[in-house]
Structures are given as C-alpha cells and as structure tokens.
Design a protein around this motif. Sequence first.
Motif, PDB file in Angstrom:
ATOM      1  N   VAL A 114       5.941   1.690  13.161  1.00  0.00           N
ATOM      2  CA  VAL A 114       7.114   1.437  12.805  1.00  0.00           C
ATOM      3  C   VAL A 114       6.642   0.826  11.009  1.00  0.00           C
ATOM      4  CG1 VAL A 114       8.694  -0.585  12.869  1.00  0.00           C
ATOM      5  CG2 VAL A 114       8.968   1.172  14.314  1.00  0.00           C
ATOM      6  N   ASN A 115       5.494  -0.105  11.143  1.00  0.00           N
ATOM      7  CA  ASN A 115       4.561  -0.706  10.521  1.00  0.00           C
ATOM      8  C   ASN A 115       4.248   0.471   9.193  1.00  0.00           C
ATOM      9  OD1 ASN A 115       4.230  -2.911  11.209  1.00  0.00           O
ATOM     10  ND2 ASN A 115       2.702  -3.677  11.234  1.00  0.00           N
ATOM     11  N   PHE A 116       4.003   1.751   9.630  1.00  0.00           N
ATOM     12  CA  PHE A 116       3.896   3.100   8.690  1.00  0.00           C
ATOM     13  C   PHE A 116       5.069   3.258   8.207  1.00  0.00           C
ATOM     14  CE2 PHE A 116       3.315   7.369   7.925  1.00  0.00           C
ATOM     15  CZ  PHE A 116       2.604   7.487   6.653  1.00  0.00           C
ATOM     16  N   PHE A 117       5.742   3.284   8.813  1.00  0.00           N
ATOM     17  CA  PHE A 117       7.117   4.271   8.201  1.00  0.00           C
ATOM     18  C   PHE A 117       7.859   3.050   7.430  1.00  0.00           C
ATOM     19  CE2 PHE A 117       6.916   6.866  11.948  1.00  0.00           C
ATOM     20  CZ  PHE A 117       7.011   8.152  10.682  1.00  0.00           C
ATOM     21  N   ILE A 118       7.534   1.917   7.399  1.00  0.00           N
ATOM     22  CA  ILE A 118       7.747   0.350   6.459  1.00  0.00           C
ATOM     23  C   ILE A 118       7.341   0.757   5.186  1.00  0.00           C
ATOM     24  CG2 ILE A 118       8.252  -1.926   6.506  1.00  0.00           C
ATOM     25  CD1 ILE A 118       9.802  -1.508   9.093  1.00  0.00           C
ATOM     26  N   LEU A 119       6.256   0.674   5.195  1.00  0.00           N
ATOM     27  CA  LEU A 119       4.981   0.911   4.452  1.00  0.00           C
ATOM     28  C   LEU A 119       5.464   1.858   3.241  1.00  0.00           C
ATOM     29  CD1 LEU A 119       2.691  -0.541   2.597  1.00  0.00           C
ATOM     30  CD2 LEU A 119       1.126   0.046   4.433  1.00  0.00           C
ATOM     31  N   PHE A 124      -1.392  -7.018   0.921  1.00  0.00           N
ATOM     32  CA  PHE A 124       0.433  -6.063   2.001  1.00  0.00           C
ATOM     33  C   PHE A 124       0.536  -5.693   3.009  1.00  0.00           C
ATOM     34  CE2 PHE A 124       3.167  -2.864   0.587  1.00  0.00           C
ATOM     35  CZ  PHE A 124       4.314  -3.674   0.538  1.00  0.00           C
ATOM     36  N   GLY A 125      -0.556  -5.306   3.498  1.00  0.00           N
ATOM     37  CA  GLY A 125      -0.381  -4.847   4.472  1.00  0.00           C
ATOM     38  C   GLY A 125      -0.688  -6.009   5.619  1.00  0.00           C
ATOM     39  N   LYS A 126      -0.413  -7.090   5.271  1.00  0.00           N
ATOM     40  CA  LYS A 126      -0.205  -7.979   6.425  1.00  0.00           C
ATOM     41  C   LYS A 126       0.992  -8.703   6.033  1.00  0.00           C
ATOM     42  CE  LYS A 126      -5.222  -9.524   6.386  1.00  0.00           C
ATOM     43  NZ  LYS A 126      -5.880 -11.346   5.614  1.00  0.00           N
ATOM     44  N   ILE A 127       1.611  -8.463   4.794  1.00  0.00           N
ATOM     45  CA  ILE A 127       3.037  -8.902   4.770  1.00  0.00           C
ATOM     46  C   ILE A 127       3.851  -8.037   5.283  1.00  0.00           C
ATOM     47  CG2 ILE A 127       4.857  -8.833   2.742  1.00  0.00           C
ATOM     48  CD1 ILE A 127       3.466 -10.155   0.453  1.00  0.00           C
ATOM     49  N   ILE A 153       6.427   2.028  -0.563  1.00  0.00           N
ATOM     50  CA  ILE A 153       5.221   2.856  -1.887  1.00  0.00           C
ATOM     51  C   ILE A 153       5.912   3.960  -2.022  1.00  0.00           C
ATOM     52  CG2 ILE A 153       3.793   4.143  -1.924  1.00  0.00           C
ATOM     53  CD1 ILE A 153       2.136   2.477   0.141  1.00  0.00           C
ATOM     54  N   PHE A 154       6.918   4.896  -1.436  1.00  0.00           N
ATOM     55  CA  PHE A 154       8.208   5.666  -1.988  1.00  0.00           C
ATOM     56  C   PHE A 154       9.029   5.211  -3.099  1.00  0.00           C
ATOM     57  CE2 PHE A 154      12.305   7.109  -2.009  1.00  0.00           C
ATOM     58  CZ  PHE A 154      12.392   8.938  -2.507  1.00  0.00           C
ATOM     59  N   LEU A 155       9.760   3.747  -2.663  1.00  0.00           N
ATOM     60  CA  LEU A 155      10.709   3.153  -3.630  1.00  0.00           C
ATOM     61  C   LEU A 155      10.075   2.626  -4.715  1.00  0.00           C
ATOM     62  CD1 LEU A 155      12.703   1.263  -1.107  1.00  0.00           C
ATOM     63  CD2 LEU A 155      12.963   3.880  -1.960  1.00  0.00           C
ATOM     64  N   MET A 156       8.074   2.348  -4.759  1.00  0.00           N
ATOM     65  CA  MET A 156       7.624   1.873  -5.903  1.00  0.00           C
ATOM     66  C   MET A 156       7.655   2.944  -6.680  1.00  0.00           C
ATOM     67  SD  MET A 156       5.458  -0.991  -3.989  1.00  0.00           S
ATOM     68  CE  MET A 156       4.189  -0.538  -5.299  1.00  0.00           C
ATOM     69  N   ILE A 157       7.140   4.070  -6.240  1.00  0.00           N
ATOM     70  CA  ILE A 157       6.675   4.978  -7.362  1.00  0.00           C
ATOM     71  C   ILE A 157       7.715   5.941  -8.007  1.00  0.00           C
ATOM     72  CG2 ILE A 157       5.568   7.388  -6.967  1.00  0.00           C
ATOM     73  CD1 ILE A 157       3.873   5.640  -6.594  1.00  0.00           C
ATOM     74  N   ALA A 175     -11.611  -1.592  -6.193  1.00  0.00           N
ATOM     75  CA  ALA A 175     -11.472  -3.442  -5.308  1.00  0.00           C
ATOM     76  C   ALA A 175     -10.322  -3.827  -5.373  1.00  0.00           C
ATOM     77  CB  ALA A 175     -13.116  -3.992  -5.527  1.00  0.00           C
ATOM     78  N   VAL A 176      -9.632  -4.185  -6.165  1.00  0.00           N
ATOM     79  CA  VAL A 176      -8.680  -4.593  -6.359  1.00  0.00           C
ATOM     80  C   VAL A 176      -7.641  -4.459  -5.336  1.00  0.00           C
ATOM     81  CG1 VAL A 176      -6.813  -5.637  -7.678  1.00  0.00           C
ATOM     82  CG2 VAL A 176      -9.125  -6.335  -9.024  1.00  0.00           C
ATOM     83  N   GLY A 177      -7.439  -2.727  -5.600  1.00  0.00           N
ATOM     84  CA  GLY A 177      -6.977  -2.154  -4.994  1.00  0.00           C
ATOM     85  C   GLY A 177      -6.455  -2.551  -3.325  1.00  0.00           C
ATOM     86  N   VAL A 178      -8.022  -1.923  -2.971  1.00  0.00           N
ATOM     87  CA  VAL A 178      -8.287  -2.569  -1.516  1.00  0.00           C
ATOM     88  C   VAL A 178      -7.936  -3.824  -1.113  1.00  0.00           C
ATOM     89  CG1 VAL A 178      -9.712  -2.678   0.094  1.00  0.00           C
ATOM     90  CG2 VAL A 178      -9.956  -1.072  -1.258  1.00  0.00           C
ATOM     91  N   ILE A 179      -8.286  -4.916  -1.689  1.00  0.00           N
ATOM     92  CA  ILE A 179      -7.374  -5.746  -1.747  1.00  0.00           C
ATOM     93  C   ILE A 179      -6.396  -6.886  -1.200  1.00  0.00           C
ATOM     94  CG2 ILE A 179      -7.963  -8.853  -2.443  1.00  0.00           C
ATOM     95  CD1 ILE A 179     -11.094  -7.944  -3.391  1.00  0.00           C
ATOM     96  N   ILE A 180      -5.426  -6.265  -2.178  1.00  0.00           N
ATOM     97  CA  ILE A 180      -4.424  -6.060  -2.585  1.00  0.00           C
ATOM     98  C   ILE A 180      -3.705  -5.208  -1.866  1.00  0.00           C
ATOM     99  CG2 ILE A 180      -2.127  -5.516  -4.096  1.00  0.00           C
ATOM    100  CD1 ILE A 180      -3.514  -6.586  -6.574  1.00  0.00           C
ATOM    101  N   GLY A 181      -3.656  -4.012  -0.970  1.00  0.00           N
ATOM    102  CA  GLY A 181      -2.890  -3.741  -0.505  1.00  0.00           C
ATOM    103  C   GLY A 181      -3.798  -4.752   1.376  1.00  0.00           C
ATOM    104  N   ALA A 182      -4.551  -4.805   1.298  1.00  0.00           N
ATOM    105  CA  ALA A 182      -4.867  -5.026   2.727  1.00  0.00           C
ATOM    106  C   ALA A 182      -3.521  -6.633   2.839  1.00  0.00           C
ATOM    107  CB  ALA A 182      -6.266  -5.976   2.779  1.00  0.00           C
TER     108      ALA A 182
END
Length: 147
Positions: free
Chosen positions: A93-98, A29-32, A102-106, A20-27
């Motif tokens: 473009v949003n998808f590729f940036i996201l 982050f998606g807005k950002i 995520i790739f850089l974070m991992i 649940a926390v991951g989904v909320i943070i993901g949402a």
Amino acid sequence: MGMMKEFREFAIKGNVIDLAVGVIIGAAFGKIVDSVVSDLIMPVVGLVFGKLDFSNLFVVLGTVPTGTAMTLDALKKAGVPVLAYGNFITVAVNFFILAFIIFLMIQQINRLKRSHPEPAPAPAVTPEDIVLLREIRDSLKGRTPGA
C-alpha cells in the motif's frame, strides 16, 4: 595523489550533489508516506474490514515454544519463523500511494511545461542561388517567348 584529485572532482560535480539531495529528500518523503499509510490509511481500511490490523497478520511456520505470546513481535523474538504477510500488505500500500503521488507530481510538471509553449522556430534561410533563380523566373514571366 592523482586518484584522490579525480575522486574530489567527481564528488564535487553538481550531479553527485543533486543525487545526494534527492536521496535525502526521498528518504524523508518515504517516512512521510509510511506515516500516512500506517497512521491514517490503514486504520480506516482496518475499520472497513472489521477493525483488522494488517501489521499483525501472519502465519506461524514453525513450532511455538510454550509460554510465547501469539503476537508477531513475541514470535520473532522467540526465533519462530513467521510469514508476515500483513507487513507485506502495508508495504505494498505504501508503494502504490508513493507511486500515485509521484504520478500526480509528474502530471502537474508536464502540465506546467505544456502551458508555456516554446516559440516557433525561425523559418529556414533560403540559399542565395535559389533567391537568384526566383528573381530570374519572375523577370521572365512578363516576356513573350522568342522576344
């Protein structure tokens, strides 16, 4: 009553709360990412391609009623079918940036994991019978055959 108790145990488990926390943070982050793409990146891309605004790129698939403005919002409000491929470009473009973020974070997480190597495993314990056979062999090395 048993089903409610099982559901409560399921809902309180750490994995569900973590999800649940991951989904909320993901949402959030998606807005950002949406804001970064629509407010920062797409205007620059539009400037490079001749002040092109991707969000207003569309193809009209139906008949436009008289007096309807030729904007995407006006056509949608009038119920005219439109192929809004500019919106698709923005979402892609949003998808590729996201995905890249995520790739850089991992990549960083993996680099941090590699910088702290795990200690070497302890050597295997030699069974007692092997130790005794080695002692016998070593004690017989100094003797001559048949003595």
